[in-house]
Design an enzyme around this catalytic site. Structure first.
Site, PDB file in Angstrom:
ATOM      1  N   THR A 185       0.856  -1.170   0.000  1.00 37.16           N
ATOM      2  CA  THR A 185       0.000   0.000   0.000  1.00 37.16           C
ATOM      3  C   THR A 185       0.897   1.227   0.000  1.00 37.16           C
ATOM      4  O   THR A 185       1.867   1.299   0.756  1.00 37.16           O
ATOM      5  CB  THR A 185      -0.950  -0.014   1.218  1.00 37.16           C
ATOM      6  OG1 THR A 185      -1.711   1.188   1.203  1.00 37.16           O
ATOM      7  CG2 THR A 185      -0.204  -0.124   2.539  1.00 37.16           C
ATOM      8  N   GLU A 330      -5.108  -2.966   3.785  1.00 33.27           N
ATOM      9  CA  GLU A 330      -4.895  -3.662   5.058  1.00 33.27           C
ATOM     10  C   GLU A 330      -6.109  -4.474   5.495  1.00 33.27           C
ATOM     11  O   GLU A 330      -6.062  -5.176   6.502  1.00 33.27           O
ATOM     12  CB  GLU A 330      -4.573  -2.635   6.163  1.00 33.27           C
ATOM     13  CG  GLU A 330      -3.206  -1.967   6.018  1.00 33.27           C
ATOM     14  CD  GLU A 330      -3.232  -0.712   5.155  1.00 33.27           C
ATOM     15  OE1 GLU A 330      -4.173  -0.546   4.354  1.00 33.27           O
ATOM     16  OE2 GLU A 330      -2.298   0.108   5.294  1.00 33.27           O
ATOM     17  N   LYS A 439      -8.325  20.983  13.884  1.00 32.85           N
ATOM     18  CA  LYS A 439      -8.798  21.158  15.259  1.00 32.85           C
ATOM     19  C   LYS A 439      -8.881  22.635  15.597  1.00 32.85           C
ATOM     20  O   LYS A 439      -7.878  23.280  15.880  1.00 32.85           O
ATOM     21  CB  LYS A 439      -7.897  20.411  16.239  1.00 32.85           C
ATOM     22  CG  LYS A 439      -8.140  18.925  16.165  1.00 32.85           C
ATOM     23  CD  LYS A 439      -7.157  18.125  16.988  1.00 32.85           C
ATOM     24  CE  LYS A 439      -7.200  16.678  16.515  1.00 32.85           C
ATOM     25  NZ  LYS A 439      -5.991  15.944  16.851  1.00 32.85           N
ATOM     26  N   TRP A 444     -13.314  19.337  16.185  1.00 35.35           N
ATOM     27  CA  TRP A 444     -12.829  18.845  14.911  1.00 35.35           C
ATOM     28  C   TRP A 444     -13.650  19.390  13.742  1.00 35.35           C
ATOM     29  O   TRP A 444     -14.878  19.396  13.777  1.00 35.35           O
ATOM     30  CB  TRP A 444     -12.889  17.308  14.871  1.00 35.35           C
ATOM     31  CG  TRP A 444     -11.885  16.625  15.760  1.00 35.35           C
ATOM     32  CD1 TRP A 444     -11.083  17.216  16.688  1.00 35.35           C
ATOM     33  CD2 TRP A 444     -11.593  15.225  15.799  1.00 35.35           C
ATOM     34  NE1 TRP A 444     -10.297  16.280  17.323  1.00 35.35           N
ATOM     35  CE2 TRP A 444     -10.591  15.038  16.793  1.00 35.35           C
ATOM     36  CE3 TRP A 444     -12.049  14.115  15.106  1.00 35.35           C
ATOM     37  CZ2 TRP A 444     -10.068  13.783  17.103  1.00 35.35           C
ATOM     38  CZ3 TRP A 444     -11.526  12.869  15.419  1.00 35.35           C
ATOM     39  CH2 TRP A 444     -10.533  12.713  16.398  1.00 35.35           C
TER      40      TRP A 444
END
Lengths: 542, 542
Positions: A185, A330, A439, A444
């Protein structure tokens, strides 16, 4: 006390043996460089796989050795998958679209013993071969008549190798945890990392993808995997289709060609297909211009990148169900699928448009949780967001030849690097990459949602949002925009006004900067690290 | 070299946890003795399962201890399945239709510690309790208001037990090979034998049954398991439905009641159902007499006994697809399913009628082979037949507390005791039981096929064919017939003439004898051993 059930290993070999006996007459159709429509059956495929395995057996490889491929989706690549894995070696699929130096890095890191490649990739192979002294042989996936001229050392012709092998081969009994496939990856930073799949994980993943709410594969399906076999095993289709007895249609190097895809769908009766948004845009453009339809096509899985609503709405008109899938290399790769909800009628069309864009519900076998900065698990209310962690039997525990701590900070959970919400019905939506989230005053902001609003502006070609130092809020969003051909007059004030009423006031970018282009990786991902570097000395006005 | 994938055990616990989080709002509807339409969600179910697990935890049981059930299909039985299995005990489902002495034998052989039972089975329990001194408690599956009066010692009320338990429970981490369920199979001879399922086998079997060519379960399905939960875990539906997020509809003790089944299907929107031929005959009779339809019902799985073509043809008219399934208690149970072939249009209606009656194609995970007397594997040509052997991760390796040689004569393969053919498309058809096949002059005759022709005669109520000593051919078929009410005048000559042109000449019975009834087991199976005993002194005429 243990149950008294047979100890039969879960293996890729069992898929092959099942398909050969039960689905032996089912076809595999391939577009290759030397044949526009190669056609044979699973029975033929696995006979040739045994011939190939006899060829490999003569090379003196050890169990677990890697055999690499640089190849399109076709029957020879399919045979190589099975011959390598079921012999106890590892089939290492390499993405030929990477930069040559990445390909050389991957071949050397994986310690590939032999490399099988399509003639199309000869220039790439010639450019890296000298950097890969460990490779003992280069096998060109074609027949003698089509062998290209090359100065490469230790070259073999695939068809000659297969023809020399006997059709009888005794497959070894392998422990189910034996490695069978390897895929690197490439993130936006650092070297590519290898994910090493096992026979067990590969078989379980294939089972899961067959579920009606995932790909729903049956013996009545005809499947066109447009997603490359070098891209996380074409999302498992080379395993799930033989399991189901579904006919396979491989597009070879023509996955970007709308005309070829439409012809394959209509002539072979394709019912299910899987690919990234780009290929669907190409197919839809071709269908619109040609006036053709795709009446046999029942459903498609779209993954690899966020799926624009326009793709779904276009396919609605063609009678094709679009299912968003989400996953990672993954994760083998499938983690969630957005199939039609049982309670579709409860949603207005507007609400449904929002729901169907989500990454979907976790498929059985994949556990998910979202956690805050402090590790506290967040509620599944569709609003709270947190870092997404996953767990399951087809999710990686560590990367090949790297320390396991690279894969997960919390023992037993894989850190996806994504920020997500999950609602009460289990629909997960990616709101950001963990490292890209902004942030502001401790709260967020999703850079992706702000970017989506920005790119909806008719004068915007591309947009990126990064968090940037702010003396009061510690970070505030900075919007960086590439104007399109018709939008060269777009001003910052006009751009910022666009956000009014579309997102929360405090999510609106603090400022906007215009650039001619944004930095991308070889696979087209936006490089925010580079972007942040470019703007490191920037100061917000005022 | 092993893959680098997470070591996550395959478990029933993971099914529960998935369903609670992802499918928490999906309903389970039950008919019970104390509520004609109990209704709650998977979230409610698994909260109560934790309460129950806390109750069980107070009993001081050891891991692997057996908790038995004598119960209909309903939500309390469902909770007991999960509380027992996920606590690390074994849920032992007992068939309440067995003779009391068999029930007592099974409870004692399994060493059941506690027995959960429906009030309906109180007379049965009262009749066996004195014979089962090892049982520490009898739990009645009802609430205090509906507790029946009884002289049974150590009785508890299920709802009181659940209500006393806290809703928080930490499920133990179990190895995937841990036993989770036990079911005894009663053959036609000898004592019942226990099949001990593991978490791994149960989860894999559930995965396999979800495949589109098996039961094809999705979150849009509403599933009515008519096959009892004491009959091989209702073919896995209590596991597969929570995995899929399918709504479950449990008919309680009403599985033989056509009116209740039709009401449940129509009022709850049932899309898929599973059961033995008898229940379908009951439902079809009710639909015909009432004029009702079952429009939501998409498909049914018929197993447990050969499915008459009339059931399929009747359901064709109602727009319901009939799929024959084949399996055994020793196979969890599913081995093969006959779903519509991809090449249906190649068959004439007459040919298709023959194909659809077959036991179907092996589902992925089940390997099959047919072997001759000498152990030689027979071809898959639809003609050659042999003893059917199976292998797979949800097939038993040995019986509970018995030597493993009881389960398989050939290492690694389970002897089904059936004789079968398999054709080139993988369609398996059972032609006989191994012990019932007739060997005439060294060639096999299928007793089942001869019986099928005999029972087609309008004057025949029931028929059995056994092999009987013959001086020239070593064995020849003897047909034993029960005439029906209108057929008391049927003669032997008339009966034997019926076979002309319907089967091979040498398969025609050597003689026919008439009897008033045939011997059967408690579960309705023909007892050919008894029949052979009855005719042991018989001689063929001439």
């Amino acid at each position: 006390m243990n149950g008294l059930m047979m100890n039969v290993p879960l293996s890729v070999t069992s898929i092959m043996e099942h398909a050969e006996r039960v689905n032996g007459n089912v076809e595999i159709v391939s577009v290759t460089g030397d044949n526009p429509r190669h056609r044979y059956t699973y029975r033929d495929a696995f006979l040739r796989t045994r011939q190939l395995a006899n060829g490999l057996a003569g090379w003196g490889l050890a169990q677990g050795d890697r055999i690499a491929t640089l190849a399109w989706n076709d029957y020879r690549h399919f045979e190589t998958y099975y011959a390598a894995a079921c012999s106890g070696y590892v089939c290492h699929t390499i993405n030929p679209r990477l930069f040559p130096e990445q390909v050389a890095y991957i071949i050397n890191h994986a310690e590939d013993q032999y490399v099988f490649f399509d003639p199309d990739f000869l220039p790439l192979v010639e450019s890296v071969a000298a950097e890969c002294p460990g490779v003992k042989g280069w096998i060109i996936l074609t027949n003698e008549a089509h062998m290209p001229g090359t100065s490469l050392p230790r070259v073999q012709c695939y068809e000659t190798l297969v023809a020399a092998g006997d059709g009888v081969f005794e497959w070894p009994q392998l422990d189910e945890n034996t490695a069978c496939a390897l895929c690197y990856t490439s993130g936006t930073t650092g070297n590519p990392k290898g994910v090493l799949y096992s026979h067990r994980s590969t078989m379980l993943h294939a089972y899961a993808t067959m579920m009606p709410d995932a790909m729903g594969l049956s013996s009545r399906d005809v499947v066109l995997p447009i997603v490359p076999m070098f891209h996380v095993n074409a999302w498992g289709t080379p395993y799930s289709c033989p399991m189901a007895g579904a006919k396979l249609v491989f597009p070879g190097g023509k996955m970007g060609d709308g005309a070829t895809l439409a012809a394959l769908i209509n002539e072979e009766g394709v019912t299910m297909s899987a690919g990234v948004p780009t290929v669907w845009l190409g197919l839809i453009a071709y269908l619109k211009s040609s006036g053709l339809r795709v009446d046999t096509l029942d459903r498609i899985i779209v993954g690899g990148a966020a799926c624009p609503l326009s793709i779904m709405e276009d396919f609605d008109k063609y009678g094709v169900e679009t299912r968003v899938g989400w996953g990672m290399t993954e994760m083998s790769p499938l983690g969630s699928v957005n199939s039609s909800p049982a309670d579709r009628e409860r949603y207005s069309d507007e609400e449904f448009a929002k729901v169907r864009l989500k990454a979907g519900r976790p498929i059985f076998g994949v556990e998910m949780k979202i956690v805050s900065d402090t590790g506290a698990e967040q509620p599944w209310d569709g609003v709270a967001f947190g870092s997404l962690k996953v767990r399951g039997p087809w999710i990686c525990s560590s990367y090949f030849k790297l320390d396991s701590s690279d894969a997960h900070a919390e023992e037993g959970w894989f850190e996806t690097g994504d920020v997500a919400t999950i609602d009460a019905q289990g629909y997960m939506a990616i709101t950001d990459r963990t490292k890209d989230v902004i942030k502001s005053g401790g709260e967020w902001i999703s850079s992706i949602e702000v970017e989506n609003v920005a790119t909806d502006h008719p004068k915007v070609a591309e947009a990126a949002v990064i968090g940037h130092f702010h003396p009061k809020w510690s970070e505030r969003p900075l919007l960086i925009v590439v104007r399109n051909a018709d939008g060269q007059d777009l001003t910052a004030a006009e751009m910022l006004a666009w956000f009014d009423g579309k997102i929360a006031k405090w999510w609106t970018p603090e400022a906007v900067e215009f650039v001619d282009e944004l930095p991308h990786t070889a696979t087209g991902k936006l490089q925010k690290v580079t972007l942040r570097q470019m703007f490191k000395d920037y100061s917000f006005p005022g």
